[in-house]
Design a protein around this motif. Sequence first.
Motif, short mmCIF file in Angstrom:
data_model
loop_
_atom_site.label_atom_id
_atom_site.label_comp_id
_atom_site.label_asym_id
_atom_site.label_seq_id
_atom_site.Cartn_x
_atom_site.Cartn_y
_atom_site.Cartn_z
N TRP A 1 47.45 35.68 51.61
CA TRP A 1 47.44 36.88 50.79
C TRP A 1 48.63 37.79 51.08
O TRP A 1 48.96 38.66 50.28
CB TRP A 1 46.13 37.63 50.91
N TYR A 2 49.31 37.57 52.23
CA TYR A 2 50.56 38.30 52.46
C TYR A 2 51.61 37.87 51.45
O TYR A 2 52.44 38.66 51.03
CB TYR A 2 51.07 38.05 53.89
N ARG A 3 51.57 36.59 51.10
CA ARG A 3 52.55 36.05 50.16
C ARG A 3 52.06 36.11 48.72
O ARG A 3 52.87 36.03 47.80
CB ARG A 3 52.87 34.59 50.53
N ARG A 4 50.76 36.23 48.52
CA ARG A 4 50.19 36.27 47.18
C ARG A 4 49.26 37.48 47.03
O ARG A 4 48.04 37.33 46.93
CB ARG A 4 49.42 34.97 46.88
N PRO A 5 49.82 38.67 47.02
CA PRO A 5 48.97 39.87 46.94
C PRO A 5 48.17 39.94 45.66
O PRO A 5 47.07 40.52 45.65
CB PRO A 5 49.99 41.02 47.04
N ALA A 6 48.70 39.39 44.57
CA ALA A 6 47.95 39.44 43.30
C ALA A 6 46.65 38.66 43.41
O ALA A 6 45.59 39.10 42.93
CB ALA A 6 48.81 38.90 42.17
N LEU A 7 46.70 37.48 44.05
CA LEU A 7 45.50 36.67 44.23
C LEU A 7 44.51 37.39 45.15
O LEU A 7 43.30 37.41 44.89
CB LEU A 7 45.87 35.31 44.80
N HIS A 8 45.04 37.98 46.21
CA HIS A 8 44.19 38.73 47.13
C HIS A 8 43.50 39.88 46.40
O HIS A 8 42.31 40.13 46.60
CB HIS A 8 45.05 39.27 48.28
N ARG A 9 44.22 40.55 45.52
CA ARG A 9 43.66 41.67 44.77
C ARG A 9 42.55 41.19 43.83
O ARG A 9 41.50 41.82 43.73
CB ARG A 9 44.77 42.37 43.99
N ARG A 10 42.79 40.06 43.15
CA ARG A 10 41.77 39.53 42.24
C ARG A 10 40.50 39.14 43.00
O ARG A 10 39.39 39.41 42.55
CB ARG A 10 42.32 38.34 41.47
N LEU A 11 40.68 38.48 44.13
CA LEU A 11 39.52 38.09 44.92
C LEU A 11 38.79 39.33 45.46
O LEU A 11 37.57 39.32 45.61
CB LEU A 11 39.95 37.18 46.07
N GLY A 12 39.56 40.38 45.75
CA GLY A 12 38.95 41.62 46.19
C GLY A 12 38.05 42.22 45.11
O GLY A 12 36.95 42.71 45.39
N TYR A 13 38.51 42.16 43.85
CA TYR A 13 37.68 42.64 42.74
C TYR A 13 36.43 41.77 42.58
O TYR A 13 35.34 42.29 42.27
CB TYR A 13 38.48 42.63 41.45
N VAL A 14 36.58 40.47 42.80
CA VAL A 14 35.41 39.58 42.71
C VAL A 14 34.42 39.92 43.82
O VAL A 14 33.20 39.97 43.60
CB VAL A 14 35.85 38.10 42.81
N TYR A 15 34.94 40.18 45.03
CA TYR A 15 34.09 40.56 46.15
C TYR A 15 33.33 41.84 45.82
O TYR A 15 32.11 41.93 45.99
CB TYR A 15 34.94 40.77 47.41
N PHE A 16 34.05 42.85 45.33
CA PHE A 16 33.41 44.11 44.98
C PHE A 16 32.38 43.91 43.87
O PHE A 16 31.29 44.52 43.90
CB PHE A 16 34.45 45.14 44.55
N GLY A 17 32.70 43.07 42.90
CA GLY A 17 31.74 42.76 41.85
C GLY A 17 30.48 42.12 42.39
O GLY A 17 29.37 42.43 41.95
N GLY A 18 30.65 41.21 43.37
CA GLY A 18 29.49 40.59 43.99
C GLY A 18 28.61 41.61 44.69
O GLY A 18 27.38 41.57 44.57
N VAL A 19 29.24 42.52 45.43
CA VAL A 19 28.48 43.57 46.12
C VAL A 19 27.77 44.46 45.11
O VAL A 19 26.60 44.83 45.30
CB VAL A 19 29.41 44.40 47.02
N LEU A 20 28.46 44.83 44.04
CA LEU A 20 27.88 45.71 43.03
C LEU A 20 26.67 45.06 42.36
O LEU A 20 25.61 45.69 42.21
CB LEU A 20 28.94 46.05 41.98
N VAL A 21 26.81 43.79 41.98
CA VAL A 21 25.70 43.08 41.33
C VAL A 21 24.52 42.92 42.29
O VAL A 21 23.36 43.18 41.93
CB VAL A 21 26.17 41.70 40.83
#
Length: 211
Positions: free
Chosen positions: A80-100
């Motif tokens: 994720w140091y080299r692919r911050p966009a992917l890290h950001r997308r997975l972070g949104y998925v993580y937050f979505g999982g917590v929210l649901v």
Amino acid sequence: MDALSSRWGNAMRSLPAVILWLVVLLISTEFLLAVYGKYHLMAGPAYERFMGRHGWLWLHLAGGVVAIALGPAQFLARWWYRRPALHRRLGYVYFGGVLVASAAAAGLIATTPAPLSIRLGFGSTALAWLTTAWWAMRSIRLGQVQRHRAWMIRSYAVTLAPVLFRLMLPVAIASGVSPSGALISGLLWSSWLIPLGCVQLFGTRLGARIS
């Protein structure tokens, strides 16, 4: 800027820290397999307590699986140091999982016949889970990267609450404690307070200021 996150980042590069996260990954995997074994059959006895509430149950389980599975990948992997966009997308998925999962937990709590003490225990866990994830999301949206990392550490500590609860309950019963509502309620509170306390203690011993 929260010093915990930068200290943690350095620690993640050490072998003991990697071993620790691998142990967490193994325990979490065993927990997920146990949950699958318990609930994969609709006609199984585990569903008797959720008669008419299967939708809330499956939403809660689905969101929890997403959060538990993504945590180690986000902390351990260096991509994720080299692919911050992917890290950001997975972070949104993580937050979505917590929210649901948190929303579904509210549905389960509102419809359960369990005593008030147990409902409060479950409710406190869901609230702590959602709150820590929200602060992590808010911090990164404000550009506070170090604080975001620190809150993600706290968030994942609460994510592991059901894993810790599953470990503590049989230990308490084996030690002779009656499996009462008071025991379950106390373990529910402990399952997220203990991990957060360990994070706080870890930061304090490193000389970090937790804010």
